[in-house]
Scaffold this active site. Structure first.
Site, PDB file in Angstrom:
ATOM      1  N   HIS A 131       7.710  -0.114   7.494  1.00 14.52           N
ATOM      2  CA  HIS A 131       7.185   0.668   6.824  1.00 14.52           C
ATOM      3  C   HIS A 131       8.361   1.574   5.469  1.00 14.52           C
ATOM      4  CE1 HIS A 131       3.155   3.308   7.580  1.00 14.52           C
ATOM      5  NE2 HIS A 131       4.588   3.556   6.409  1.00 14.52           N
ATOM      6  N   TYR A 138      -5.385   2.135   8.485  1.00 10.41           N
ATOM      7  CA  TYR A 138      -5.226   3.206   9.467  1.00 10.41           C
ATOM      8  C   TYR A 138      -6.053   2.592  10.498  1.00 10.41           C
ATOM      9  CZ  TYR A 138      -0.925   4.049   7.599  1.00 10.41           C
ATOM     10  OH  TYR A 138       0.527   4.466   6.538  1.00 10.41           O
ATOM     11  N   PRO A 190       0.900  -1.239  -0.009  1.00 10.44           N
ATOM     12  CA  PRO A 190      -0.307  -0.063  -0.250  1.00 10.44           C
ATOM     13  C   PRO A 190       0.658   1.136   0.148  1.00 10.44           C
ATOM     14  CG  PRO A 190       0.106  -0.910   2.500  1.00 10.44           C
ATOM     15  CD  PRO A 190       0.366  -2.114   1.066  1.00 10.44           C
ATOM     16  N   LYS A 233      -0.132  -5.378  10.068  1.00 12.30           N
ATOM     17  CA  LYS A 233       1.262  -5.257   9.358  1.00 12.30           C
ATOM     18  C   LYS A 233       2.245  -4.008  10.100  1.00 12.30           C
ATOM     19  CE  LYS A 233       2.983  -2.260   5.037  1.00 12.30           C
ATOM     20  NZ  LYS A 233       3.727  -1.591   5.218  1.00 12.30           N
ATOM     21  N   THR A 269      -2.522  -1.502   9.082  1.00 10.60           N
ATOM     22  CA  THR A 269      -0.872  -0.397   9.819  1.00 10.60           C
ATOM     23  C   THR A 269      -0.773  -0.601  11.173  1.00 10.60           C
ATOM     24  OG1 THR A 269      -0.234  -0.392   7.251  1.00 10.60           O
ATOM     25  CG2 THR A 269       1.053   0.977   8.769  1.00 10.60           C
ATOM     26  N   SER A 303      -3.958   1.401  -0.256  1.00 15.06           N
ATOM     27  CA  SER A 303      -4.632   2.346   0.968  1.00 15.06           C
ATOM     28  C   SER A 303      -5.130   3.009   1.028  1.00 15.06           C
ATOM     29  CB  SER A 303      -2.483   3.108   0.459  1.00 15.06           C
ATOM     30  OG  SER A 303      -2.478   3.934   1.304  1.00 15.06           O
TER      31      SER A 303
END
Length: 365
Positions: free
Chosen positions: A262, A140, A88, A238, A166, A117
């Site tokens: 990341h 997120y 992503p 992640k 994430t 993403s």
């Protein structure tokens, strides 16, 4: 300097993933370049990610029967032609007008999968319509469970097959290169799938904007467990680097983890993801999905990741270089190059399929 238009065909001298960077740079403005190439702090983590792959050397094996060899794999119930996924990456219309649609199309055409993403510059439904293969959606935490689950359910309704939460970037602790270079998101590009910014709580007197503001709405293990219970899609975490965190992820209900720092964009001086991979695989056993990203630039890197315990890998900057260079055509060509390099590495190391790739194929360099 005038930006060059995207390529209409693949030049004969574009024969490896690294070649795409030199074609991409003249096609990006300074703003897009600062965002793409940026890393945290002094970019020590970015450098360490690349170095980690060089710490392992291949140990070829001779004269084996490799008839019927292939790169096919099963991942969360999906049959893929190869184990190379698109990671992503936000705001892809910075790099090409077709943005996320082009990336998803290329991944599917080449028999693979892509992860969209939360900060995509294209509506997730439009990306799903363009795709010809499996899509996962990267989440997120949106400050609370209801908002996070609503976004996840929207992705599920559009046909996405898994969620990637994430967890390593609730806050950026250092200035990235794009911040130092004065990056500003152009007015016409935004995170179109997010309705509003996360609302922060009022700070107590003498409180910290970081600890009592941003971190107050960051997810914790009980939030992960809640999401896993309420989502009908499998959830992967992640940003895991510690084996104990991998165990806690599975105890919370995750279907697997993505071993990642990341791409070096959040915290400098981090441990390279590849070095954490063997311990995390040992902790989780073979039944759960374990993927890895960070610094993968060639098919032999993919082979090394599989040998050290990964089920699949994700690539980032290389496919954005390809996207900027030639749109969907470039991304598809890049995936073909990496798959062909993986096949060649497998053949020369005596491995007929992905299941036959193990740590005995490597030696510390």
């Amino acid at each position: 300097m005038t930006r060059l238009p995207p390529l209409g065909e693949i030049p004969a001298d574009l024969v490896a993933a690294c070649d795409y960077e030199r074609y991409a740079l003249p096609r990006l403005d300074g703003n897009a370049l600062a965002y793409l190439q940026g890393g945290a702090g002094d970019e020590l983590t970015c450098q360490a990610n690349l170095q980690a792959w060089r710490e392992w050397a291949l140990l070829p094996r001779m004269l084996r029967d490799l008839r019927g060899g292939h790169t096919r794999c099963q991942l969360l119930g999906e049959a893929l032609q190869h184990p190379i996924l698109l990671a992503p990456i936000a705001y892809q219309q910075l790099f090409h007008s077709d943005g996320e649609r082009a990336s998803a199309l290329a991944a599917g055409v080449m028999g693979g999968a892509a992860v969209l993403s939360s900060y995509a510059s294209t509506r997730l439904e439009e990306v799903a319509e363009a795709a010809q293969g499996p899509l996962w959606f990267q989440l997120y935490w949106q400050g609370n469970g209801a908002a996070t689950l609503a976004l996840a359910q929207r992705a599920e309704a559009a046909g996405y097959r898994a969620l990637v939460l994430t967890v390593d970037a609730p806050v950026s602790g250092v200035r990235n290169r794009e911040q130092r270079a004065g990056f500003r998101l152009p007015a016409e590009i935004r995170a179109v799938n997010l309705d509003q910014a996360v609302q922060l709580p009022p700070l107590p007197e003498g409180g910290s904007a970081l600890f009592d503001g941003l971190m107050a709405v960051a997810p914790r293990w009980q939030d992960v467990a809640w999401l896993c219970r309420h989502s009908r899609l499998p959830v992967l975490l992640k940003g895991i680097l510690h084996a104990e965190d991998a165990r806690l992820a599975v105890e919370a209900g995750a279907a697997g983890v993505i071993v990642s720092n990341h791409g070096g964009r959040v915290l400098d001086s981090q441990w390279p993801a590849l070095r954490s991979l063997p311990a995390i695989r040992a902790e989780l056993g073979r039944e759960l999905a374990v993927l890895v990203d960070g610094g993968i630039r060639r098919g032999s890197d993919v082979f090394k990741a599989l040998a050290l315990g990964a089920d699949a890998v994700l690539i980032g900057r290389p496919y954005i270089h390809a996207l900027a260079s030639a749109g969907a055509l470039g991304v598809a060509h890049l995936l073909r190059l990496l798959r062909e390099e993986l096949e060649a590495t497998m053949a020369l190391c005596g491995c007929r399929d992905l299941a036959s790739i193990g740590p005995e194929a490597l030696q510390r360099a």
